[in-house]
Design a protein around this motif. Sequence first.
Motif, PDB file in Angstrom:
ATOM      1  N   THR A  82       0.842  -1.201   0.000  1.00 53.09           N
ATOM      2  CA  THR A  82       0.000   0.000   0.000  1.00 53.09           C
ATOM      3  C   THR A  82       0.878   1.253   0.000  1.00 53.09           C
ATOM      4  OG1 THR A  82      -1.666  -1.186   1.252  1.00 53.09           O
ATOM      5  CG2 THR A  82      -1.854   1.211   1.203  1.00 53.09           C
ATOM      6  N   GLY A  87       2.416   2.117  -3.152  1.00 50.86           N
ATOM      7  CA  GLY A  87       1.460   2.492  -4.197  1.00 50.86           C
ATOM      8  C   GLY A  87       1.128   1.386  -5.168  1.00 50.86           C
ATOM      9  N   TYR A 117      -0.782  -1.619  -4.070  1.00 52.80           N
ATOM     10  CA  TYR A 117      -1.973  -2.393  -3.700  1.00 52.80           C
ATOM     11  C   TYR A 117      -3.246  -1.879  -4.379  1.00 52.80           C
ATOM     12  CZ  TYR A 117      -4.482  -5.831  -1.012  1.00 52.80           C
ATOM     13  OH  TYR A 117      -5.215  -6.935  -0.665  1.00 52.80           O
ATOM     14  N   ASP A 118      -3.357  -0.552  -4.553  1.00 48.12           N
ATOM     15  CA  ASP A 118      -4.567  -0.037  -5.201  1.00 48.12           C
ATOM     16  C   ASP A 118      -4.658  -0.481  -6.659  1.00 48.12           C
ATOM     17  OD1 ASP A 118      -2.361   1.643  -5.657  1.00 48.12           O
ATOM     18  OD2 ASP A 118      -3.662   3.336  -6.190  1.00 48.12           O
ATOM     19  N   GLY A 168      -5.851  -3.936  -6.555  1.00 45.38           N
ATOM     20  CA  GLY A 168      -7.268  -3.876  -6.211  1.00 45.38           C
ATOM     21  C   GLY A 168      -8.148  -3.561  -7.402  1.00 45.38           C
ATOM     22  N   GLN A 169      -7.716  -2.624  -8.248  1.00 42.96           N
ATOM     23  CA  GLN A 169      -8.499  -2.264  -9.437  1.00 42.96           C
ATOM     24  C   GLN A 169      -8.629  -3.471 -10.362  1.00 42.96           C
ATOM     25  OE1 GLN A 169     -10.212   0.535 -10.161  1.00 42.96           O
ATOM     26  NE2 GLN A 169     -10.883  -0.400 -12.052  1.00 42.96           N
ATOM     27  N   ASN A 226      -4.915  -3.043   3.940  1.00 38.19           N
ATOM     28  CA  ASN A 226      -4.847  -1.951   2.957  1.00 38.19           C
ATOM     29  C   ASN A 226      -5.783  -0.805   3.334  1.00 38.19           C
ATOM     30  OD1 ASN A 226      -6.691  -1.183   0.238  1.00 38.19           O
ATOM     31  ND2 ASN A 226      -4.523  -0.653   0.147  1.00 38.19           N
ATOM     32  N   SER A 235      -4.041   2.692   4.033  1.00 41.39           N
ATOM     33  CA  SER A 235      -4.314   3.788   3.091  1.00 41.39           C
ATOM     34  C   SER A 235      -4.925   4.980   3.817  1.00 41.39           C
ATOM     35  CB  SER A 235      -5.221   3.309   1.962  1.00 41.39           C
ATOM     36  OG  SER A 235      -6.468   2.904   2.461  1.00 41.39           O
ATOM     37  N   GLU A 275      -3.271   8.654   4.044  1.00 44.29           N
ATOM     38  CA  GLU A 275      -4.057   9.760   3.518  1.00 44.29           C
ATOM     39  C   GLU A 275      -4.153  10.897   4.533  1.00 44.29           C
ATOM     40  OE1 GLU A 275      -5.331   9.326   0.398  1.00 44.29           O
ATOM     41  OE2 GLU A 275      -5.878  11.439   0.458  1.00 44.29           O
TER      42      GLU A 275
END
Lengths: 152, 336
Positions: free
Chosen positions: A75, A78, A80-81, A84-85, A100, A104, A108
Amino acid sequence: MTRLNDVKNYKKNIKSYHPKTNYFLNGLKAFVIGGLICDLGEAVQKFYITFFDFNEKTAGDPTVATMILIASLLTGFGVYDKIGQFAGAGSLIPVTGFANSITSAALEHKSEGIVLGIATNLFKLAGSVIVFGVVSAAIFGLIRLTVNNLLG
Amino acid sequence: MRLGKQTWRFEHDLYIQSTGTCAGPLEGKGPLGDFFDKKYNELHCGEKNWEAAERKLMREAVDICLKNVNKKPEDIDFFMAGDLLNQTVTSNFIARETKIPYLGMFGACSTSMQTLALAAQFVDTGYADSVLVAVSSHNATAERQFRYPTEYGGSKPKTSTFTATGAASALVSQTPSSVKIKEATIGRVIDWGIADANDMGSAMAPAAADTIERHLKDTGRKPTDYDMIVTGDLSSVGSPIVRQLLWERGIDISEMHHDCGLMLYSPEQNVMAGGSGTACSAMVTYGYIVNLLKQKKIQRVFICATGALFNPTVNQQKETIPCVAHGVVLESAGGE
């Protein structure tokens, strides 16, 4: 004739303009990636049993901790997203998805400070999982107790 | 002078005297990358958080816009700006720095044309000699405010749009340049019952159709009188919908219709249905379209920027999304 301009049925009529979601492909992706994550977990568990003083029962805790660490690092980097998508529910459901959501949120809200930023927002997404986890555990616990008492 | 119900035709010759554009990494690598004044290679733009990065983008865009014509902030009469963050905080903070008398505006992604239309109105009526407009948006600040943390691994549906990172600024005055501002059409708020924040193209298309139809009715023009009719951020979902809506009303814009959200990125760039965000239509307009007008490659263009006027709280309360579209007509004045 004026089909799309029909305000009442607009929501229904625009469906044909939307890109189709391939549920089968999404399911397959989720299955494969989710499975691979679990394979990795299995490998980590075997590693702990083989090289350390753990057995099938006690290896669970360090395995989960390791998976959480890996997911949190991914995560932070940068990655893991993006997984995920692609994987959808495949990377959302396992413990890595939970890690995650917490990491995240922490990343943030770091800019707003440790107390009001990180600590306050840490469970922004994961909070719902905990709430439903605890509530459902209580309900199923009661059901089990009732059934056991009735049968016993 | 007012034409019909919703359109202003400016009495004086008004010009976009100067522009400044600043792009994020993905936008800079997109098909219009060469048209932006400044590009950043990473989303932080050298700042310590996303909000500061967005401010930097707007600050740079404003600086470039003023420097192009050797102006200082104190030479400018009014500053109109907007962005997507709560309380339009990016614009407020830039106004604190420039110290130009300031009007903050919000029209979501339609703010670009909202500020331009009002700036033109101010200059036309003589209440100002020069008005500076600016808008900005940042993918990460918008994600945080409207969706989830940036690094959260939830998957987005194919109808969702991607908030553009960048800022754009323009200076409006009566000093002749090669781009004229001729008319502006102020839109009505339209809501056809779409509540899905991941499908803003479908939600905003009826608003765009309404403003375009109104504009053509008010000015008595046909779509073919324009070289381009550009919508802001309808994406690949909303673009065919707006063309169909207008076609059913006897207006065929299929030949000259373009969408900023689709122009800013190439199909290979993974942005789902297309770009969105306040900066999207402004970057395309002030960076690319103004350039086409300067070079006389096109003569007249109608830019219709669309905005979804909601926030996450009311959206989660299952309210549908009201949308608005404001349009401005730009014409080439030759030169260059």
